[in-house]
Design a protein around this motif. Structure first.
Motif, PDB file in Angstrom:
ATOM      1  N   GLU A  35      12.408   2.159   2.196  1.00 24.65           N
ATOM      2  CA  GLU A  35      12.263   3.530   1.706  1.00 24.65           C
ATOM      3  C   GLU A  35      10.773   3.839   1.706  1.00 24.65           C
ATOM      4  OE1 GLU A  35      15.074   5.380   0.392  1.00 24.65           O
ATOM      5  OE2 GLU A  35      16.228   3.751   1.267  1.00 24.65           O
ATOM      6  N   LEU A  36      10.424   5.084   1.775  1.00 26.66           N
ATOM      7  CA  LEU A  36       9.019   5.489   1.703  1.00 26.66           C
ATOM      8  C   LEU A  36       8.705   6.002   0.306  1.00 26.66           C
ATOM      9  CD1 LEU A  36       8.649   7.381   5.089  1.00 26.66           C
ATOM     10  CD2 LEU A  36       8.145   4.986   4.590  1.00 26.66           C
ATOM     11  N   PRO A  37       7.532   5.779  -0.213  1.00 31.18           N
ATOM     12  CA  PRO A  37       6.406   5.100   0.420  1.00 31.18           C
ATOM     13  C   PRO A  37       6.665   3.608   0.566  1.00 31.18           C
ATOM     14  CG  PRO A  37       5.856   5.626  -1.845  1.00 31.18           C
ATOM     15  CD  PRO A  37       7.210   6.231  -1.566  1.00 31.18           C
ATOM     16  N   HIS A  38       5.991   2.994   1.533  1.00 32.02           N
ATOM     17  CA  HIS A  38       6.215   1.603   1.878  1.00 32.02           C
ATOM     18  C   HIS A  38       4.880   0.918   2.147  1.00 32.02           C
ATOM     19  CE1 HIS A  38       7.026  -1.494   5.082  1.00 32.02           C
ATOM     20  NE2 HIS A  38       7.813  -1.906   4.113  1.00 32.02           N
ATOM     21  N   THR A  39       4.734  -0.299   1.664  1.00 38.06           N
ATOM     22  CA  THR A  39       3.566  -1.118   1.957  1.00 38.06           C
ATOM     23  C   THR A  39       3.950  -2.069   3.075  1.00 38.06           C
ATOM     24  OG1 THR A  39       2.772  -0.987  -0.306  1.00 38.06           O
ATOM     25  CG2 THR A  39       1.952  -2.810   1.022  1.00 38.06           C
ATOM     26  N   ASN A  40       3.279  -1.938   4.204  1.00 36.56           N
ATOM     27  CA  ASN A  40       3.680  -2.754   5.349  1.00 36.56           C
ATOM     28  C   ASN A  40       3.283  -4.223   5.219  1.00 36.56           C
ATOM     29  OD1 ASN A  40       0.973  -2.483   5.804  1.00 36.56           O
ATOM     30  ND2 ASN A  40       1.169  -1.603   7.828  1.00 36.56           N
ATOM     31  N   LYS A  41       2.300  -4.510   4.382  1.00 35.48           N
ATOM     32  CA  LYS A  41       1.929  -5.909   4.148  1.00 35.48           C
ATOM     33  C   LYS A  41       1.272  -6.018   2.780  1.00 35.48           C
ATOM     34  CE  LYS A  41      -0.032  -9.958   6.154  1.00 35.48           C
ATOM     35  NZ  LYS A  41      -0.439 -10.607   7.376  1.00 35.48           N
ATOM     36  N   VAL A  42       1.816  -6.870   1.940  1.00 37.48           N
ATOM     37  CA  VAL A  42       1.260  -7.088   0.601  1.00 37.48           C
ATOM     38  C   VAL A  42       0.142  -8.110   0.724  1.00 37.48           C
ATOM     39  CG1 VAL A  42       1.731  -7.856  -1.749  1.00 37.48           C
ATOM     40  CG2 VAL A  42       3.462  -6.561  -0.480  1.00 37.48           C
ATOM     41  N   LEU A  43      -1.027  -7.744   0.217  1.00 44.21           N
ATOM     42  CA  LEU A  43      -2.200  -8.616   0.278  1.00 44.21           C
ATOM     43  C   LEU A  43      -2.740  -8.854  -1.125  1.00 44.21           C
ATOM     44  CD1 LEU A  43      -4.005  -6.870   3.265  1.00 44.21           C
ATOM     45  CD2 LEU A  43      -2.847  -9.075   3.320  1.00 44.21           C
ATOM     46  N   PRO A  44      -3.409  -9.962  -1.330  1.00 46.90           N
ATOM     47  CA  PRO A  44      -4.027 -10.199  -2.639  1.00 46.90           C
ATOM     48  C   PRO A  44      -5.192  -9.227  -2.861  1.00 46.90           C
ATOM     49  CG  PRO A  44      -4.676 -11.898  -1.086  1.00 46.90           C
ATOM     50  CD  PRO A  44      -3.655 -11.053  -0.387  1.00 46.90           C
ATOM     51  N   PHE A  45      -5.563  -9.033  -4.109  1.00 47.43           N
ATOM     52  CA  PHE A  45      -6.673  -8.131  -4.419  1.00 47.43           C
ATOM     53  C   PHE A  45      -8.022  -8.671  -3.941  1.00 47.43           C
ATOM     54  CE2 PHE A  45      -3.664  -6.725  -7.786  1.00 47.43           C
ATOM     55  CZ  PHE A  45      -3.512  -5.426  -7.323  1.00 47.43           C
ATOM     56  N   HIS A  46      -8.157  -9.986  -3.884  1.00 47.50           N
ATOM     57  CA  HIS A  46      -9.430 -10.604  -3.518  1.00 47.50           C
ATOM     58  C   HIS A  46      -9.213 -11.696  -2.464  1.00 47.50           C
ATOM     59  CE1 HIS A  46     -11.195  -8.593  -6.921  1.00 47.50           C
ATOM     60  NE2 HIS A  46     -10.290  -9.123  -7.711  1.00 47.50           N
ATOM     61  N   TYR A  47     -10.243 -11.944  -1.714  1.00 42.24           N
ATOM     62  CA  TYR A  47     -10.294 -13.086  -0.802  1.00 42.24           C
ATOM     63  C   TYR A  47      -9.199 -13.087   0.271  1.00 42.24           C
ATOM     64  CZ  TYR A  47     -13.140 -14.490  -4.729  1.00 42.24           C
ATOM     65  OH  TYR A  47     -14.044 -14.498  -5.729  1.00 42.24           O
ATOM     66  N   PHE A  48      -9.179 -12.056   1.092  1.00 43.25           N
ATOM     67  CA  PHE A  48      -8.277 -12.062   2.235  1.00 43.25           C
ATOM     68  C   PHE A  48      -9.046 -11.615   3.471  1.00 43.25           C
ATOM     69  CE2 PHE A  48      -7.868  -7.857   0.370  1.00 43.25           C
ATOM     70  CZ  PHE A  48      -7.957  -7.010   1.459  1.00 43.25           C
ATOM     71  N   ASP A  49      -8.559 -12.007   4.590  1.00 44.27           N
ATOM     72  CA  ASP A  49      -9.155 -11.664   5.871  1.00 44.27           C
ATOM     73  C   ASP A  49      -8.766 -10.231   6.219  1.00 44.27           C
ATOM     74  OD1 ASP A  49      -9.916 -11.385   8.527  1.00 44.27           O
ATOM     75  OD2 ASP A  49      -9.045 -13.283   9.170  1.00 44.27           O
TER      76      ASP A  49
END
Length: 109
Positions: A35-49
């Motif tokens: 369903e929208l809205p949608h997050t296509n990839k969940v990432l951490p708040f800190h320390y990600f590429d």
């Protein structure tokens, strides 16, 4: 009279875009229902590429025009899309939008 059609429900999503997803023989059973809205990839708040969220994803939605739409102007409105969107209707490009999380619509009358 203008009618706006909500497009937030009953989407199919794939995290890696494939041109074949626009073909009629497309198999939507292989995609995630969202369903929208949608997050296509969940990432951490800190320390990600940063390259982890730099991708082209694909979304697909099937809908049918209602008989009550005859004689009316029909707009498909998107309330927000991240960065860029190419929108197709019946395998035909109907519009292109650039702009992070800004609303846009296309006349599909």
């Amino acid at each position: 009279m203008t009618r706006k059609v909500s497009m937030n429900r009953n989407w199919k999503f794939q995290s890696i875009f494939d041109q074949d997803m626009m073909l009629e023989q497309f198999d939507s059973t292989k995609l995630e229902a969202i369903e929208l809205p949608h997050t296509n990839k969940v990432l951490p708040f800190h320390y990600f590429d940063e390259s982890e969220y730099q991708m082209i994803c694909g979304y697909r939605k099937e809908f049918y025009a209602d008989q009550s739409w005859i004689g009316q102007q029909i707009l498909i409105e998107f309330e927000a899309v991240a960065h860029k969107a190419e929108v197709f209707l019946n395998e035909k490009l109907i519009g292109f939008h650039e702009g992070g999380y800004t609303a846009f619509s296309f006349d599909v009358t």
